[in-house]
Design an enzyme around this catalytic site. Structure first.
Site: not given
Ligand code: MG
Length: 368
Positions: A165, A265
């Site tokens: 991240k 997703k």
């Molecule tokens: Mg991503």
């Protein structure tokens, strides 16, 4: 079969690591998850889940999911849950947009379709492919040395794919990517996911500074146009995630050669029905996918496993096992990670039984 009642549960899912941090300092300590139970006029009940990554990752939030399900409830009570085309058509007519709201309902309908057919959902989504699904581990944003240590920690748990991240200060992100890269061993994959956190200039600085490394760059900027600008100035392999929120976005990005892989997703695109459509199109277009959701517990992890396990292995970039990130179980029977891999259940439907001790009482019940 018809839907007679919809029960909605809210469950908090605390993060095992304490805090999950990504771009711009955004973070979540406890995930707000919503579980839908579809009651039918027969014996069967179906289960689905939606769990946004806080209220500031995608245009989605926990209370919004529950409000939206309330908005849709009276449109779908009385319908046949195994008629996925009708269910999705009715949901899209009754509520414009809000794909995440529809995701848990659609997922619960797939659970019922599988249970009524006596087959696991992965058999109905195209058929099981390969032995297992390889997982990645998201490495929460921290100082560079701690992220490198966490890569080693999660390697010991069997992962070989790591998603860092980043999306913060460019110089700090360069240090994060370099530190993680130094601890990689042969056969491992590194992704630097900025989660829309960079301005174009930040992103160009980072991709130039790590151009010698074996690393994928994911979703550098918030707009598609800015991400495309970065894509055209780097030779590093490139993934789009937040910008690919449906079929039209995928087609436009494909036309522009805007990415080498996408992140698919389930709730971002509105459920398993629409995710399957995009998955199949990506297979036809030869675009690998990270197949996952925004977040989730056991029910979502099971749905991810079914969608991923029914995808040709060549096009599975990775998936993730959200139920291993959180400390509360919302269902029994979900996939459990084994040496960095998971398998879709062989039981009918999603193969999960809700853990009502942890779900508590329904927060809303809708009836005919
Ligand atoms: Mg991503």
């Amino acid at each position: 079969m018809k839907i007679t009642e919809i029960h909605v549960y809210q469950v908090d899912l605390p993060l095992a690591e304490g805090r999950y941090t990504w771009s711009d300092g955004r973070h979540v300590d406890v995930f707000d998850s919503t579980v839908v139970e579809l009651v039918t006029d027969g014996e069967l009940r179906g289960y689905g889940e939606v769990c946004p990554l806080g209220p500031f990752y995608l245009p989605a939030y926990g209370a919004g999911a529950r409000a939206g399900i309330g908005e849709l409830a009276h449109h779908i009570i009385g319908l046949d849950p195994t008629n996925l085309g009708q269910i999705n058509g009715v949901m899209d007519t009754a509520l414009l947009g809000h794909p995440y709201v529809k995701s848990a309902i659609d997922m619960a309908c797939w659970d019922l379709l599988g249970k009524s057919a006596g087959k696991p959902v992965c058999d109905l989504l195209g058929g099981r492919q390969g032995e297992s699904v390889e997982l990645y581990r998201a490495i929460s944003q921290r100082p560079a040395d701690e992220m490198a240590q966490n890569v080693a920690l999660y390697r010991d748990q069997g992962y070989r794919r790591f998603q860092l991240k980043v999306g913060g200060d460019a110089a700090a992100d360069i240090a994060r990517i370099r530190a993680a890269s130094e601890v990689l061993v042969a056969g491992e994959t590194l992704v630097a996911d900025a989660n829309t956190g960079w301005l174009v200039a930040d992103a160009i600085r980072v991709v130039n500074a790590v151009a010698d490394l074996d690393v994928y760059i994911e979703q550098p900027c918030i707009s598609y146009e800015h991400s495309l600008t970065v894509r055209r100035q780097t030779r590093l392999p490139f993934i789009l995630d937040e910008n690919i929120d449906g079929l039209h976005a995928l087609l436009a990005a494909y036309q522009d050669l805007a990415m080498d892989a996408i992140n698919l997703k389930i709730s971002k695109v509105g459920g398993l029905t629409k995710a399957r459509l995009i998955r199949d199109l990506c297979v036809s277009l030869q675009i690998p996918m990270t197949i996952e959701d925004s977040w989730g517990g056991d029910i979502i992890t099971s749905a991810i496993a079914h969608l991923a396990h029914s995808t040709p292995e060549r096009f599975r970039f990775s998936s993730t096992d959200f139920n291993s990130y959180v400390t509360v179980r919302n269902a029994i029977g979900a996939p459990q990670r084994d040496n960095g891999h998971m398998k879709a259940s062989s039981e009918p439907g999603l193969g999960v039984t809700p853990d009502f001790d942890n779900l508590g009482e329904a927060v809303a019940i809708y009836r005919e």
